[in-house]
Design a protein around this motif. Sequence first.
Motif, PDB file in Angstrom:
ATOM      1  N   GLY A   1       0.813  -1.207   0.000  1.00  0.00           N
ATOM      2  CA  GLY A   1       0.000   0.000   0.000  1.00  0.00           C
ATOM      3  C   GLY A   1       0.847   1.258   0.000  1.00  0.00           C
ATOM      4  N   ASN A   2       0.163   2.433   0.006  1.00  0.00           N
ATOM      5  CA  ASN A   2       0.884   3.695   0.014  1.00  0.00           C
ATOM      6  C   ASN A   2       0.188   4.668   0.943  1.00  0.00           C
ATOM      7  OD1 ASN A   2      -0.894   5.756  -1.581  1.00  0.00           O
ATOM      8  ND2 ASN A   2      -1.018   3.834  -2.741  1.00  0.00           N
ATOM      9  N   THR A   3       0.902   5.704   1.299  1.00  0.00           N
ATOM     10  CA  THR A   3       0.365   6.701   2.231  1.00  0.00           C
ATOM     11  C   THR A   3       0.360   8.092   1.603  1.00  0.00           C
ATOM     12  OG1 THR A   3       2.580   7.002   3.171  1.00  0.00           O
ATOM     13  CG2 THR A   3       1.155   5.384   4.233  1.00  0.00           C
ATOM     14  N   LYS A   4       0.317   8.166   0.266  1.00  0.00           N
ATOM     15  CA  LYS A   4       0.430   9.456  -0.404  1.00  0.00           C
ATOM     16  C   LYS A   4      -0.840  10.289  -0.288  1.00  0.00           C
ATOM     17  CE  LYS A   4       3.930   7.948  -3.734  1.00  0.00           C
ATOM     18  NZ  LYS A   4       4.270   7.774  -5.163  1.00  0.00           N
ATOM     19  N   GLN A   5      -2.014   9.654  -0.262  1.00  0.00           N
ATOM     20  CA  GLN A   5      -3.243  10.418  -0.147  1.00  0.00           C
ATOM     21  C   GLN A   5      -3.825  10.265   1.255  1.00  0.00           C
ATOM     22  OE1 GLN A   5      -5.795   8.857  -3.214  1.00  0.00           O
ATOM     23  NE2 GLN A   5      -6.519   7.164  -1.974  1.00  0.00           N
ATOM     24  N   SER A   6      -4.760  11.143   1.585  1.00  0.00           N
ATOM     25  CA  SER A   6      -5.308  11.161   2.939  1.00  0.00           C
ATOM     26  C   SER A   6      -6.171   9.935   3.199  1.00  0.00           C
ATOM     27  CB  SER A   6      -6.145  12.423   3.142  1.00  0.00           C
ATOM     28  OG  SER A   6      -7.331  12.360   2.367  1.00  0.00           O
ATOM     29  N   ALA A   7      -6.356   9.638   4.487  1.00  0.00           N
ATOM     30  CA  ALA A   7      -7.195   8.503   4.874  1.00  0.00           C
ATOM     31  C   ALA A   7      -8.636   8.717   4.418  1.00  0.00           C
ATOM     32  CB  ALA A   7      -7.131   8.305   6.386  1.00  0.00           C
ATOM     33  N   TRP A   8      -9.087   9.977   4.433  1.00  0.00           N
ATOM     34  CA  TRP A   8     -10.454  10.280   4.000  1.00  0.00           C
ATOM     35  C   TRP A   8     -10.644   9.946   2.522  1.00  0.00           C
ATOM     36  CZ3 TRP A   8     -15.212  10.684   5.227  1.00  0.00           C
ATOM     37  CH2 TRP A   8     -16.128  11.354   4.408  1.00  0.00           C
ATOM     38  N   LEU A   9      -9.635  10.275   1.700  1.00  0.00           N
ATOM     39  CA  LEU A   9      -9.706   9.935   0.279  1.00  0.00           C
ATOM     40  C   LEU A   9      -9.650   8.426   0.075  1.00  0.00           C
ATOM     41  CD1 LEU A   9      -7.461  12.684  -1.373  1.00  0.00           C
ATOM     42  CD2 LEU A   9      -9.956  12.472  -1.462  1.00  0.00           C
ATOM     43  N   ASP A  10      -8.878   7.743   0.921  1.00  0.00           N
ATOM     44  CA  ASP A  10      -8.845   6.281   0.863  1.00  0.00           C
ATOM     45  C   ASP A  10     -10.223   5.695   1.137  1.00  0.00           C
ATOM     46  OD1 ASP A  10      -6.258   5.878   0.149  1.00  0.00           O
ATOM     47  OD2 ASP A  10      -5.502   5.501   2.165  1.00  0.00           O
ATOM     48  N   LEU A  11     -10.907   6.248   2.137  1.00  0.00           N
ATOM     49  CA  LEU A  11     -12.241   5.767   2.490  1.00  0.00           C
ATOM     50  C   LEU A  11     -13.224   6.008   1.346  1.00  0.00           C
ATOM     51  CD1 LEU A  11     -14.188   4.599   4.574  1.00  0.00           C
ATOM     52  CD2 LEU A  11     -14.498   6.908   5.486  1.00  0.00           C
ATOM     53  N   LYS A  12     -13.183   7.206   0.755  1.00  0.00           N
ATOM     54  CA  LYS A  12     -14.066   7.519  -0.367  1.00  0.00           C
ATOM     55  C   LYS A  12     -13.764   6.621  -1.561  1.00  0.00           C
ATOM     56  CE  LYS A  12     -14.937  11.732  -1.521  1.00  0.00           C
ATOM     57  NZ  LYS A  12     -14.744  13.148  -1.918  1.00  0.00           N
ATOM     58  N   GLU A  13     -12.478   6.387  -1.803  1.00  0.00           N
ATOM     59  CA  GLU A  13     -12.081   5.521  -2.907  1.00  0.00           C
ATOM     60  C   GLU A  13     -12.630   4.107  -2.711  1.00  0.00           C
ATOM     61  OE1 GLU A  13      -7.948   4.472  -5.300  1.00  0.00           O
ATOM     62  OE2 GLU A  13      -7.898   4.668  -3.116  1.00  0.00           O
ATOM     63  N   GLY A  14     -12.537   3.604  -1.480  1.00  0.00           N
ATOM     64  CA  GLY A  14     -13.061   2.276  -1.187  1.00  0.00           C
ATOM     65  C   GLY A  14     -14.567   2.209  -1.349  1.00  0.00           C
ATOM     66  N   TYR A  15     -15.257   3.254  -0.913  1.00  0.00           N
ATOM     67  CA  TYR A  15     -16.719   3.301  -1.023  1.00  0.00           C
ATOM     68  C   TYR A  15     -17.156   3.296  -2.486  1.00  0.00           C
ATOM     69  CZ  TYR A  15     -21.464   5.188  -0.751  1.00  0.00           C
ATOM     70  OH  TYR A  15     -22.815   5.389  -0.898  1.00  0.00           O
ATOM     71  N   HIS A  16     -16.504   4.128  -3.303  1.00  0.00           N
ATOM     72  CA  HIS A  16     -16.860   4.192  -4.723  1.00  0.00           C
ATOM     73  C   HIS A  16     -16.496   2.891  -5.441  1.00  0.00           C
ATOM     74  CE1 HIS A  16     -18.218   8.288  -4.634  1.00  0.00           C
ATOM     75  NE2 HIS A  16     -17.056   8.749  -4.198  1.00  0.00           N
ATOM     76  N   TYR A  17     -15.396   2.284  -5.038  1.00  0.00           N
ATOM     77  CA  TYR A  17     -14.991   1.009  -5.636  1.00  0.00           C
ATOM     78  C   TYR A  17     -16.044  -0.063  -5.361  1.00  0.00           C
ATOM     79  CZ  TYR A  17     -12.108  -3.108  -6.658  1.00  0.00           C
ATOM     80  OH  TYR A  17     -11.634  -4.291  -7.164  1.00  0.00           O
ATOM     81  N   ALA A  18     -16.528  -0.103  -4.119  1.00  0.00           N
ATOM     82  CA  ALA A  18     -17.543  -1.093  -3.749  1.00  0.00           C
ATOM     83  C   ALA A  18     -18.851  -0.850  -4.498  1.00  0.00           C
ATOM     84  CB  ALA A  18     -17.780  -1.056  -2.241  1.00  0.00           C
ATOM     85  N   ARG A  19     -19.232   0.418  -4.642  1.00  0.00           N
ATOM     86  CA  ARG A  19     -20.491   0.747  -5.314  1.00  0.00           C
ATOM     87  C   ARG A  19     -20.484   0.339  -6.782  1.00  0.00           C
ATOM     88  NH1 ARG A  19     -22.712   6.654  -4.765  1.00  0.00           N
ATOM     89  NH2 ARG A  19     -24.206   5.661  -6.167  1.00  0.00           N
ATOM     90  N   LYS A  20     -19.329   0.427  -7.425  1.00  0.00           N
ATOM     91  CA  LYS A  20     -19.240   0.123  -8.850  1.00  0.00           C
ATOM     92  C   LYS A  20     -19.117  -1.377  -9.123  1.00  0.00           C
ATOM     93  CE  LYS A  20     -17.111   4.552 -10.078  1.00  0.00           C
ATOM     94  NZ  LYS A  20     -15.897   5.228 -10.610  1.00  0.00           N
ATOM     95  N   ASN A  21     -18.815  -2.160  -8.093  1.00  0.00           N
ATOM     96  CA  ASN A  21     -18.622  -3.596  -8.263  1.00  0.00           C
ATOM     97  C   ASN A  21     -19.887  -4.325  -7.814  1.00  0.00           C
ATOM     98  OD1 ASN A  21     -17.837  -6.351  -8.003  1.00  0.00           O
ATOM     99  ND2 ASN A  21     -15.692  -5.722  -7.795  1.00  0.00           N
ATOM    100  N   GLU A  22     -20.677  -4.793  -8.779  1.00  0.00           N
ATOM    101  CA  GLU A  22     -21.959  -5.420  -8.454  1.00  0.00           C
ATOM    102  C   GLU A  22     -21.782  -6.687  -7.624  1.00  0.00           C
ATOM    103  OE1 GLU A  22     -24.246  -6.057 -11.949  1.00  0.00           O
ATOM    104  OE2 GLU A  22     -24.423  -3.928 -12.448  1.00  0.00           O
ATOM    105  N   LEU A  23     -20.708  -7.433  -7.884  1.00  0.00           N
ATOM    106  CA  LEU A  23     -20.476  -8.658  -7.117  1.00  0.00           C
ATOM    107  C   LEU A  23     -20.172  -8.332  -5.659  1.00  0.00           C
ATOM    108  CD1 LEU A  23     -20.260 -11.724  -7.131  1.00  0.00           C
ATOM    109  CD2 LEU A  23     -17.842 -11.488  -7.710  1.00  0.00           C
ATOM    110  N   VAL A  24     -19.381  -7.277  -5.431  1.00  0.00           N
ATOM    111  CA  VAL A  24     -19.076  -6.860  -4.059  1.00  0.00           C
ATOM    112  C   VAL A  24     -20.355  -6.478  -3.329  1.00  0.00           C
ATOM    113  CG1 VAL A  24     -17.943  -5.095  -2.644  1.00  0.00           C
ATOM    114  CG2 VAL A  24     -16.712  -6.138  -4.556  1.00  0.00           C
ATOM    115  N   ILE A  25     -21.226  -5.713  -4.003  1.00  0.00           N
ATOM    116  CA  ILE A  25     -22.498  -5.307  -3.392  1.00  0.00           C
ATOM    117  C   ILE A  25     -23.341  -6.529  -3.052  1.00  0.00           C
ATOM    118  CG2 ILE A  25     -24.676  -4.104  -3.807  1.00  0.00           C
ATOM    119  CD1 ILE A  25     -23.125  -2.095  -5.489  1.00  0.00           C
ATOM    120  N   SER A  26     -23.392  -7.497  -3.965  1.00  0.00           N
ATOM    121  CA  SER A  26     -24.180  -8.713  -3.733  1.00  0.00           C
ATOM    122  C   SER A  26     -23.653  -9.494  -2.537  1.00  0.00           C
ATOM    123  CB  SER A  26     -24.159  -9.600  -4.984  1.00  0.00           C
ATOM    124  OG  SER A  26     -24.739  -8.953  -6.086  1.00  0.00           O
TER     125      SER A  26
END
Length: 410
Positions: free
Chosen positions: A206-231
């Motif tokens: 992993g990396n620490t270049k971006q803020s933890a808040w951006l990491d959280l948002k990135e994870g949330y958007h990643y989950a929303r776009k992945n239908e299998l993850v949502i299921s």
Amino acid sequence: MEIAANDQAQVKIPVFRNRNFLLLFIGALFSSPGYFVYLIGAEWLMLSLSDNRFYFGMLFFAASIPRLLLLTVGGIVADRFNKRTILFLSDLTRACLILMLLFFLVNDLVTVWHLIILAALFGISDAFSYPVINSLTPIILEEDQLQRGNSLIQMTGQISPILGPALGGTLIAVLGFEGVFIAAFIMLLLASITVLFIRIKKEETGNTKQSAWLDLKEGYHYARKNELVISIVSMAFFLNFFFSGPLAIGLPILVKDIFHGDAVSLATVQTAMGIGALLGAIVLASITLKKPGIAMVGGLIGLGLLYTSVGFTGHLYLTAGLVALMAFTMQLVNIPLITMLQKTTEKKMLGRMMSFLMTVSTGLVPVSFVATSLLIAAGVEMQTIIIVSGIIITLIALYNLKNKNILTFK
């Protein structure tokens, strides 16, 4: 595949000849039973310190709330920092906490609040270690080895509720509370030392270049776009809400009020559950599911039907048999579910996706406990709660028969 410091292509090797996985497995063999040895000691010590059962309940509440609140943070940390180091620090921290408890115990200073605070600190540690374990496995194993690897790690978790209390209870009887906590300290210390020797490529930590808040948002958007993850996450949410609370609260009530049994009767049912889960993990470690999605939905249908049957039975040993079968089929749901999520998630997102899964599965268990308790307080019979919960789980499984994202997964 063993993760070394160089980038040379390596030939795939068997799971137990993979140095990193073997170290992770051995660490889990020390860590999980060690925790249950500590837990049985803490529970009996709390019961010995106070007759007020409110404090006993607070042990579980104090551990579950920090775990629920911090699991997402733990997932972000797992994606930003070295997973081996996080796991090492988690086990080492728990060992040190037990050492602190031993100091208070030996000096006759321990109180119920020491145990409650310790439980909360254990919950914080869990929030950081849970996402790491399931996100570390895909890094140190090949994709087609994940089912077996997950089964073996799950196996350590199923052995622990059987071995841990048995060992802990024996140590309390023979050596007292000091003996049981010393044993738990040694086991967790050995777990931390073992995982310290796992080696992971620097670029996969992993990396620490971006803020933890951006990491959280990135994870949330990643989950929303992945239908299998949502299921998968949605299925885990409903399964744990309708399963965990009614089962954990319901079994002791059924044994006492319906079967008119004693502590041995309850131990019989709970042991049957542990044996069933262990056998399920062993079977899935021995075979490869060609269509894990179909196996998962089929297991969920079986689980719902068996769960419903528990509400109708009035015999102790029949219930024990049904519970054992439930635990077996539960592995047909849990292990493919985790494996599918690991295979479809980018390695840099594994910690966050696993933390989302753990939040809805283990983190929301207290909500299920509260809901079940409120229904009982309102006068709803325990058998009715179990029957309705089993029917709902079955309907959820039948609904997923049309979920192509799950059924077509290979």
